[in-house]
Write an enzyme that holds these catalytic residues in place. Structure first.
Site, PDB file in Angstrom:
ATOM      1  NE  ARG A 116      -1.977   0.213   3.617  1.00 58.79           N
ATOM      2  CZ  ARG A 116      -2.433  -0.210   4.777  1.00 58.79           C
ATOM      3  NH1 ARG A 116      -3.715  -0.204   5.014  1.00 58.79           N
ATOM      4  NH2 ARG A 116      -1.607  -0.645   5.709  1.00 58.79           N
ATOM      5  NE  ARG A 117       1.612   1.822   5.000  1.00 58.98           N
ATOM      6  CZ  ARG A 117       1.757   1.507   6.296  1.00 58.98           C
ATOM      7  NH1 ARG A 117       1.864   2.463   7.182  1.00 58.98           N
ATOM      8  NH2 ARG A 117       1.809   0.259   6.692  1.00 58.98           N
ATOM      9  N   GLY A 145      -2.400 -21.015  11.493  1.00 64.10           N
ATOM     10  CA  GLY A 145      -1.023 -20.617  11.162  1.00 64.10           C
ATOM     11  C   GLY A 145      -0.129 -21.746  10.716  1.00 64.10           C
ATOM     12  CB  ILE A 174      -1.296 -26.221  13.050  1.00 66.82           C
ATOM     13  CG1 ILE A 174      -0.920 -25.526  14.357  1.00 66.82           C
ATOM     14  CG2 ILE A 174      -1.660 -27.673  13.301  1.00 66.82           C
ATOM     15  CD1 ILE A 174      -2.059 -25.448  15.361  1.00 66.82           C
ATOM     16  CE  LYS A 197      -7.701 -18.091  12.380  1.00 69.40           C
ATOM     17  NZ  LYS A 197      -7.068 -17.660  13.633  1.00 69.40           N
ATOM     18  CB  VAL A 219      -7.457 -22.743   9.417  1.00 67.35           C
ATOM     19  CG1 VAL A 219      -8.016 -23.211  10.760  1.00 67.35           C
ATOM     20  CG2 VAL A 219      -8.573 -22.259   8.518  1.00 67.35           C
ATOM     21  CD  GLU A 278      -4.416  -7.194  14.475  1.00 67.34           C
ATOM     22  OE1 GLU A 278      -4.392  -6.046  14.006  1.00 67.34           O
ATOM     23  OE2 GLU A 278      -3.967  -8.189  13.907  1.00 67.34           O
TER      24      GLU A 278
HETATM   25  P1  NDP Z   1      -0.276  -6.789   7.718  1.00 69.46           P
HETATM   26  O1  NDP Z   1      -1.297  -5.739   8.003  1.00 69.46           O
HETATM   27  O2  NDP Z   1       0.912  -6.894   8.574  1.00 69.46           O
HETATM   28  O3  NDP Z   1       0.233  -6.605   6.211  1.00 69.46           O
HETATM   29  C1  NDP Z   1      -0.644  -6.322   5.162  1.00 69.46           C
HETATM   30  C2  NDP Z   1       0.164  -6.011   3.912  1.00 69.46           C
HETATM   31  O4  NDP Z   1      -0.732  -5.753   2.837  1.00 69.46           O
HETATM   32  C3  NDP Z   1       1.060  -4.781   4.044  1.00 69.46           C
HETATM   33  O5  NDP Z   1       2.292  -5.021   3.403  1.00 69.46           O
HETATM   34  C4  NDP Z   1       0.277  -3.703   3.282  1.00 69.46           C
HETATM   35  O6  NDP Z   1       1.113  -2.727   2.659  1.00 69.46           O
HETATM   36  C5  NDP Z   1      -0.381  -4.520   2.197  1.00 69.46           C
HETATM   37  N1  NDP Z   1      -1.573  -3.901   1.653  1.00 69.46           N
HETATM   38  C6  NDP Z   1      -2.657  -3.464   2.338  1.00 69.46           C
HETATM   39  N2  NDP Z   1      -3.573  -2.962   1.486  1.00 69.46           N
HETATM   40  C7  NDP Z   1      -3.053  -3.092   0.245  1.00 69.46           C
HETATM   41  C8  NDP Z   1      -3.488  -2.751  -1.056  1.00 69.46           C
HETATM   42  N3  NDP Z   1      -4.668  -2.184  -1.264  1.00 69.46           N
HETATM   43  N4  NDP Z   1      -2.684  -3.017  -2.116  1.00 69.46           N
HETATM   44  C9  NDP Z   1      -1.464  -3.603  -1.923  1.00 69.46           C
HETATM   45  N5  NDP Z   1      -0.988  -3.944  -0.709  1.00 69.46           N
HETATM   46  C10 NDP Z   1      -1.785  -3.698   0.352  1.00 69.46           C
HETATM   47  O7  NDP Z   1      -1.089  -8.191   7.655  1.00 69.46           O
HETATM   48  P2  NDP Z   1      -0.554  -9.633   8.071  1.00 69.46           P
HETATM   49  O8  NDP Z   1       0.719  -9.900   7.385  1.00 69.46           O
HETATM   50  O9  NDP Z   1      -0.633  -9.796   9.532  1.00 69.46           O
HETATM   51  O10 NDP Z   1      -1.716 -10.569   7.469  1.00 69.46           O
HETATM   52  C11 NDP Z   1      -1.801 -10.846   6.105  1.00 69.46           C
HETATM   53  C12 NDP Z   1      -2.822 -11.952   5.843  1.00 69.46           C
HETATM   54  O11 NDP Z   1      -2.428 -13.118   6.540  1.00 69.46           O
HETATM   55  C13 NDP Z   1      -4.239 -11.639   6.332  1.00 69.46           C
HETATM   56  O12 NDP Z   1      -5.166 -12.235   5.470  1.00 69.46           O
HETATM   57  C14 NDP Z   1      -4.299 -12.312   7.680  1.00 69.46           C
HETATM   58  O13 NDP Z   1      -5.612 -12.657   8.067  1.00 69.46           O
HETATM   59  C15 NDP Z   1      -3.482 -13.560   7.393  1.00 69.46           C
HETATM   60  N6  NDP Z   1      -2.906 -14.187   8.565  1.00 69.46           N
HETATM   61  C16 NDP Z   1      -2.118 -13.465   9.411  1.00 69.46           C
HETATM   62  C17 NDP Z   1      -1.559 -14.041  10.532  1.00 69.46           C
HETATM   63  C18 NDP Z   1      -0.682 -13.267  11.456  1.00 69.46           C
HETATM   64  O14 NDP Z   1      -0.240 -13.840  12.475  1.00 69.46           O
HETATM   65  N7  NDP Z   1      -0.363 -12.017  11.195  1.00 69.46           N
HETATM   66  C19 NDP Z   1      -1.833 -15.460  10.866  1.00 69.46           C
HETATM   67  C20 NDP Z   1      -2.617 -16.155   9.869  1.00 69.46           C
HETATM   68  C21 NDP Z   1      -3.143 -15.527   8.778  1.00 69.46           C
HETATM   69  P3  NDP Z   1       2.088  -1.759   3.523  1.00 69.46           P
HETATM   70  O15 NDP Z   1       3.217  -2.660   3.976  1.00 69.46           O
HETATM   71  O16 NDP Z   1       2.533  -0.740   2.565  1.00 69.46           O
HETATM   72  O17 NDP Z   1       1.259  -1.260   4.652  1.00 69.46           O
END
Ligand code: NDP
Ligand code: HSE
Length: 433
Positions: free
Chosen positions: A45-46, A135, A137, A206, A133, A191
């Site tokens: 996004r950024r 992580g 596992i 999940k 679902v 969060e």
């Molecule tokens: P974050 O919020 O840490 O990261 C999201 C990323 O997506 C960032 O890099 C952000 O960009 C990017 N992003 C957001 N909007 C856009 C857009 N419109 N276009 C392009 N890029 C975009 O999320 P997580 O890494 O924590 O989670 C990611 C996925 O994994 C989710 O679906 C979550 O449910 C799933 N998940 C996460 C877990 C966890 O422990 N965190 C565990 C299991 C699943 P920028 O870096 O520029 O902000």
């Protein structure tokens, strides 16, 4: 060797770890897949965000995710952004174009997994989502492959680490929900906006994914009965302890047989479970899922359900699988939803309740209370009474009864003038005495 070209959508908590692991394990991954993995681009996004010392060429970053997905030199799309849109548009585009998709997006899979599966069928593409679902596992592949010859009857899980941390902390320290949430936030488990976790939305998503795989039917988030943990009090936790139980936020998906055929029930709610239950010892922010199948019997999967590296481990496993498939010119088995079982309304699901009532302590009160249970055909398993001046605390645990009958019982108890208040109503799972 022609490389497998990968578009990474998202480079946050999970995405950054995917980049790191792809870099650190490049040689092993090449050997395992049969070709090297190359990152074609990374959508974020950024662009200006500081990404530390991420081992990747900064020129690969773009804000045009759809443009990246559409590029001819992209074979595999890895989505770790989250949310419904624009992720759905990107993934449908990729799948229809024959690109393999790996995603961790449980919200999208639970909301509209059918659209993704249809697009995968249309494009003859692979759709993998092990990270969605629990992580790290390995759970979805066992459900969709290893157990495909068996009949799964029930899946019971702790699939949300934040709420498990909060409930474990309340259990061990006697803290209130608010205090335990503050602690979870300070430690980075919860969060800033913990709604999705504490209100059960995350676990419900999940649960829908697990039920779909376990019962070969399309189950969505809207089909899941959902209750969070915000109402669980320190008194509930103490009461559970007195019964030899602990309180967990459970996701329960089960196959229910009835005269008109099988159906599935899917629910997420806090419940008391005996301390001897395999899930009772799952503490901290860990996840565990207990699967029961006709031939296999009982199976338990345990590990880290969240966090950058654990989640990236599951994503990498999927990348290897789709990479191998591409090289072999095959795709994995498509969605299995042939059973198309209906979802049973929560009111018909048989559960047990633990009800704590503050009542007047005088003759006939117990009989009046018991009469309400009898009227709704709810059988009482145990009653404990402790005096408190003119009042008494009555703790009643029921046998199994339809949820609607239990709810009607509680409503009628609330209206009795001898009942000062209903301190708590919690479901009970697993065998308790
Ligand atoms: P974050 O919020 O840490 O990261 C999201 C990323 O997506 C960032 O890099 C952000 O960009 C990017 N992003 C957001 N909007 C856009 C857009 N419109 N276009 C392009 N890029 C975009 O999320 P997580 O890494 O924590 O989670 C990611 C996925 O994994 C989710 O679906 C979550 O449910 C799933 N998940 C996460 C877990 C966890 O422990 N965190 C565990 C299991 C699943 P920028 O870096 O520029 O902000
Ligand atoms: N389970 C019984 C009832 C009490 O609820 O009426 C013991 O007979």
């Amino acid at each position: 060797m022609k490389p497998v070209r990968l578009a990474l959508l998202g480079c946050g908590t999970v995405g950054a770890e995917v980049v790191r692991l792809l870099h650190e394990q490049a040689d092993d991954l090449t050997a395992r897949i049969g070709a090297p993995i190359e990152i074609a681009g990374i959508a974020v996004r950024r662009l200006a965000r500081d990404r530390g010392d991420l081992p990747v060429d900064p020129a690969l970053f773009t804000t045009d995710a759809l443009g990246l997905v559409k590029r001819d030199d992209v074979d595999v799309v890895v989505e770790v952004v989250g949310g419904i849109e624009p992720a759905r548009t990107w993934l449908v585009e990729a799948l229809r174009a024959g690109k393999s998709v790996v995603t961790a997006n449980k919200a999208l899979l639970a909301e509209d997994g059918g659209t993704l599966h249809d697009a995968a069928t249309e494009g003859g593409s692979d759709l993998y989502y092990e990270a969605a679902v629990a992580g790290a596992i390995p759970l979805l592949r066992p459900l969709r492959e290893s157990l495909h010859g068996d009949k799964i009857t029930r899946v019971t899980g702790i699939v949300n680490g934040t709420t498990n941390y909060i409930l474990s902390s309340m259990d061990s320290s006697g803290a209130s929900f608010t205090e335990a949430l503050e602690e979870a936030t300070a430690l980075g488990y919860a969060e800033a906006d913990p709604t999705a976790d504490v209100d059960g939305f995350d676990a419900a998503a999940k649960a829908a994914i697990l039920a779909s795989l376990a019962f070969h039917s399309r189950v969505g988030a809207a089909d899941v009965h959902r209750e969070g943990i915000t109402e669980v009090s320190a008194a509930d936790v103490a009461s559970a302890k007195a019964m030899g139980c602990t309180i967990k936020l459970l996701c329960i998906a089960s196959r229910v047989s009835g005269p008109s055929g099988d159906s599935v029930s899917v629910r997420v709610h806090p419940a008391m479970i005996p301390r001897t239950h395999p899930l009772a010892s799952v503490g901290d922010a860990f996840n565990a899922v207990f699967v029961e199948a006709e031939a296999a019997g009982q199976l338990m999967f345990y590990g880290r359900g969240a966090g950058g590296a654990p989640t990236a481990s599951a994503v990498l496993g999927d990348i290897v699988a789709v990479g191998r498939n591409r090289l072999a010119g095959v795709r994995s088995a498509s969605e299995s939803a042939y059973a198309d079982l209906p979802v049973r309304p929560m009111g018909e699901v048989v559960t047990r309740y633990h009800i704590s009532l503050d009542v007047a302590d005088r003759a006939g009160v117990l009989a009046a209370v018991a009469g309400v249970f009898a009227k709704h055909d709810v059988s009482i398993a145990t009653v404990r009474q402790s005096g408190r001046g003119d009042d008494a605390i009555l703790v009643i645990v029921t046998h199994g009864a339809p949820d609607a009958a239990l709810a009607a019982t509680v409503r009628e108890l609330q209206a009795l003038d001898i009942v000062r208040s209903i301190a708590s109503v919690l479901r009970v799972e697993g065998a308790t005495t």
